[in-house]
Design an enzyme around this catalytic site. Sequence first.
Site, short mmCIF file in Angstrom:
data_model
loop_
_atom_site.label_atom_id
_atom_site.label_comp_id
_atom_site.label_asym_id
_atom_site.label_seq_id
_atom_site.Cartn_x
_atom_site.Cartn_y
_atom_site.Cartn_z
N HIS A 182 0.82 -1.21 0.00
CA HIS A 182 0.00 0.00 0.00
C HIS A 182 0.85 1.27 0.00
O HIS A 182 1.95 1.30 0.53
CB HIS A 182 -0.97 0.01 1.19
CG HIS A 182 -0.32 -0.08 2.54
ND1 HIS A 182 -1.03 -0.32 3.68
CD2 HIS A 182 0.96 0.03 2.94
CE1 HIS A 182 -0.23 -0.33 4.72
NE2 HIS A 182 0.99 -0.12 4.28
N ASN A 183 0.32 2.29 -0.66
CA ASN A 183 0.92 3.63 -0.72
C ASN A 183 2.20 3.69 -1.55
O ASN A 183 2.86 4.74 -1.58
CB ASN A 183 1.24 4.19 0.68
CG ASN A 183 0.04 4.23 1.59
OD1 ASN A 183 -1.11 4.30 1.14
ND2 ASN A 183 0.28 4.18 2.89
#
Length: 253
Positions: free
Chosen positions: A172-173
């Site tokens: 994620h991210n």
Amino acid sequence: VLIVKNPYASFVSVAHALFPEALRPSSLFEAGGISAEATVHPTARLENGVTIEAGAVIGPRAEIGAGTVIGPLVAIGPDTRIGRDCTVGAGSVITHALVGDRVIVHSGCRIGQDGFGYQPGPKGLRKVPQVGRVIVQDDVEIGANSTVDRGGMRDTVIGEGSKIDNLVQIAHNVVIGRHCIIVSQTGISGSVTVGDRAMLGGQVGLADNLTIGEGAQLAAKAGVMTDVPAGGRWGGAPAQPLREFFRLQVALQ
């Protein structure tokens, strides 16, 4: 005999002309249109020329552009948008995502599932809500059985023209720049930024919250625990500049 200055580039050009169908996976059923055995939500929006094969599920308010092929047993989640002339291979799942044009997603990919975020506490692990998306820009190719997690609080981004091999994990991210190459079994931890035209060899592992500079090259099995400058060529575990890594290996021998 054909004599050219760059044989391999010339071979690729000829292969493009002779075998254009090999540049992009086609319908496994060799058919067009929407299969009677597919499930398409009535609020989904499909442009003309979309192919959806048997067993695929298209969720509410999903949008799919003209010329895109959705393979058998694919699941497209609510509000997901897929651009034009894309291919999504059999058994893939795409949710919480915006996908550009001419994107190839090979079979068995998982795009947009929750990132791995938990907060330790006295009562155990508390799940951190994952509320971001995945943005896949134009001309990206993602290999079979790779995974791209949705963002936690911001979007996960795969930049234009980047090529991702089979069995790659992107957390994620993460932000992957444009025209990057990421080879199989690489694992990229959360909130890493990879600059344009970076190259990551097979089984590279990146710790979280790192920055890999533009044009950097990471040798296979590099274990990266610190930022890598633009143009850097690093290898080893823990990773270090290649020249230092080679000196270390000679000294050890």
